[in-house]
Design a protein around this motif. Structure first.
Motif, short mmCIF file in Angstrom:
data_model
loop_
_atom_site.label_atom_id
_atom_site.label_comp_id
_atom_site.label_asym_id
_atom_site.label_seq_id
_atom_site.Cartn_x
_atom_site.Cartn_y
_atom_site.Cartn_z
N GLU A 10 19.73 -19.74 -9.46
CA GLU A 10 21.16 -19.45 -9.86
C GLU A 10 22.21 -20.45 -9.63
OE1 GLU A 10 22.26 -15.96 -7.84
OE2 GLU A 10 20.78 -14.52 -8.70
N LYS A 11 21.94 -21.52 -8.86
CA LYS A 11 23.02 -22.26 -8.49
C LYS A 11 22.04 -23.57 -8.00
CE LYS A 11 24.11 -20.18 -4.18
NZ LYS A 11 25.19 -19.66 -3.10
N LYS A 70 18.26 -25.22 -14.68
CA LYS A 70 18.17 -24.75 -16.16
C LYS A 70 16.95 -24.17 -16.57
CE LYS A 70 21.52 -28.06 -17.56
NZ LYS A 70 21.62 -29.45 -18.64
N THR A 71 15.77 -24.39 -15.82
CA THR A 71 14.36 -24.12 -16.37
C THR A 71 14.24 -22.65 -15.96
OG1 THR A 71 13.81 -26.39 -16.50
CG2 THR A 71 11.94 -24.49 -16.38
N PHE A 72 14.47 -22.37 -14.70
CA PHE A 72 14.17 -21.09 -14.16
C PHE A 72 15.47 -20.07 -13.85
CE2 PHE A 72 11.16 -24.13 -13.12
CZ PHE A 72 10.09 -23.80 -13.35
N ASP A 73 15.40 -18.91 -14.52
CA ASP A 73 16.55 -18.12 -14.11
C ASP A 73 16.76 -17.68 -12.61
OD1 ASP A 73 16.68 -17.95 -16.84
OD2 ASP A 73 15.65 -16.52 -17.27
N GLN A 74 15.40 -17.57 -11.91
CA GLN A 74 15.71 -17.03 -10.75
C GLN A 74 16.43 -18.01 -9.86
OE1 GLN A 74 12.92 -17.83 -12.42
NE2 GLN A 74 11.14 -16.35 -12.11
#
Length: 300
Positions: A218-219, A212-216
């Motif tokens: 993905e899963k 949730k913290t990092f957009d990089q």
């Protein structure tokens, strides 16, 4: 006396006539030599500018570009000088000049061995594509942004804004880690949770918080989570994940952000991050009798 004077005068006239004849004979060669030197001078200026433009495509440092251009101009002029001396049939002078240049060059090379080593190292570093100004590198115990590469030294600006000047020779002879060559970095995060914790819940919550913290990320599978052992006060784990970063500062910011968010998530879920605790136990097994103390002090 008069005969001696006449003889000396005749010898002088003969000598002057010989010099005059030699001068007349060498006038064409002299003019040709001047033309060669003139052509070499203008050719040096043109070639120097041309080399400067070519080098500018690969080297950002203006000082190094200027040095290479000047060295090129000196080489062209030197070739013109040697050709001019050859045209004037001054082979002995040319040989002496080369010999003298060799001796002087050897002496200068021995005296400036360290300086020349740094100079050539600076030229080599300037043409290396893997080391550019603006890169974040780590070498010889220092880490920072490359702000200058010249013929003397290699300059870094560390994260605390301090400037580090390192000789080029040292950079060339030691390993160098360039963080800017890749656009991704892996963040390593070590922590520990209390022995009463639900380990599966801890793993899942940590992965969800990172995702949730990092957009990089993905899963959840992109976050690696491993328990590493039983500590004195906690069960320790290692968490690692990839981020888009090209400098150590970005990596540190990401790690800081991850620690803050994980701490918030643990506090909300009631998961304890213990710190070392030392327990002192007092019981009645240790007895001290006053008479024994008195005997001990009296014996002393």
């Amino acid at each position: 006396m008069k005969e001696q004077f006449n003889t000396a005068l005749e010898n002088l006239i003969i000598k002057l006539q010989g010099w005059f004849n030699t001068t007349i004979e060498y006038i064409p060669n002299f003019i040709l030599a001047i033309l060669v030197m003139t052509v070499s001078y203008f050719a040096a200026k043109y070639i120097s500018k041309l080399v400067g433009k070519v080098v500018a495509r690969k080297v950002e440092q203006e000082s190094i570009r200027n040095t290479i251009s000047r060295v090129t101009a000196v080489i062209v002029v030197s070739l013109g000088l040697f050709m001019a001396l050859g045209v004037m049939n001054l082979g002995k002078a040319l040989t002496s000049l080369l010999a003298g240049a060799g001796v002087v060059g050897l002496a200068i090379g021995l005296a400036l061995q360290g300086t020349l080593a740094n100079t050539f190292a600076g030229l080599i570093l300037s043409f290396r594509k893997k080391i550019q100004i603006g890169n974040w590198v780590e070498t010889t115990g220092f880490s920072g942004e490359v702000i200058d590469i010249n013929l003397k030294d290699f300059t870094l600006k560390e994260a605390d804004n301090n400037i580090v000047v390192i000789p080029n020779k040292t950079i060339l002879e030691n390993p160098l880690k360039n963080y800017s060559l890749t656009t991704r970095m892996r963040v390593f995060l070590e922590c520990g949770v209390g022995y009463e914790s639900d380990l599966e819940k801890v793993e899942l919550l940590t992965k969800e918080t990172i995702a949730k913290t990092f957009d990089q990320v993905e899963k959840l599978e992109d976050v690696e989570f491993y328990y590493t052992g039983f500590g004195d006060s906690s069960i320790n784990y290692l968490c690692r994940f990839w981020i888009d970063a090209e400098s150590m500062l970005e990596k540190l910011r990401a790690k800081t952000k991850a620690i803050i968010e994980i701490k918030k998530a643990y506090d909300k879920a009631g998961i304890n991050i213990p710190f070392p605790i030392r327990t002192l136990q007092f019981d009645n097994k240790l007895k001290v009798n006053a008479p024994d103390l008195e005997d001990a002090f009296s014996n002393n």
